[in-house]
Scaffold this motif. Sequence first.
Motif, PDB file in Angstrom:
ATOM      1  N   ARG A 145     -28.242   2.769   2.323  1.00 13.63           N
ATOM      2  CA  ARG A 145     -28.424   3.989   1.533  1.00 13.63           C
ATOM      3  C   ARG A 145     -27.105   4.744   1.386  1.00 13.63           C
ATOM      4  N   LEU A 146     -26.958   5.428   0.275  1.00 13.57           N
ATOM      5  CA  LEU A 146     -25.735   6.197   0.037  1.00 13.57           C
ATOM      6  C   LEU A 146     -25.542   7.301   1.073  1.00 13.57           C
ATOM      7  N   SER A 147     -26.620   7.816   1.624  1.00 17.36           N
ATOM      8  CA  SER A 147     -26.523   8.905   2.590  1.00 17.36           C
ATOM      9  C   SER A 147     -26.225   8.420   4.015  1.00 17.36           C
ATOM     10  N   ASP A 148     -26.198   7.125   4.246  1.00 11.66           N
ATOM     11  CA  ASP A 148     -25.963   6.582   5.585  1.00 11.66           C
ATOM     12  C   ASP A 148     -24.518   6.857   5.996  1.00 11.66           C
ATOM     13  N   PRO A 149     -24.311   7.549   7.140  1.00 13.61           N
ATOM     14  CA  PRO A 149     -22.931   7.878   7.548  1.00 13.61           C
ATOM     15  C   PRO A 149     -22.070   6.656   7.842  1.00 13.61           C
TER      16      PRO A 149
END
Length: 155
Positions: A145-149
């Motif tokens: 996911r794009l939000s995964d750090p």
Amino acid sequence: MNTMTPQPDHSLSIDQCWALLDAEPVGRVALIVDSHPEIFPVNFVLERRTIVFRTSGGTKLWGAITAKPVAFEIDGYDAHEQTAWSVMARGEAELIDGQAEKDAADALLLEPWQPGEKNFYVRVAPRALTGRRFKVNAPDLWKTRLSDPRRSVFE
């Protein structure tokens, strides 16, 4: 198919757990409210190896002073080291009544982020403090996911 072998956990020492707690401004307190678990985010400080947070009169306050025991948790991710960590404290909560104790917490810059009156101070005295750190799996550029750090390793 995941061909990665699981990475071992690395238990943290008590001192490492306290150091991580001291470095974070927000944690989560877990309580039993009306016979079911609830988790509340709180700003906190460490005062004499206890966890102190402020709250208003309501569900969180009632649960904190009537639920025995309570749990407190923080976690984080270190993008540079590509490790994740978690610290869990279990103990009992008590209402702080004395003004000197409230002043000691305020001197440590205990400031709630959420607006509103937070006139009640609660102390969690851990009877158990545990933590772990582990290396995270490398992210799959196309499936993460794009939000995964963890994606920061690509940028």
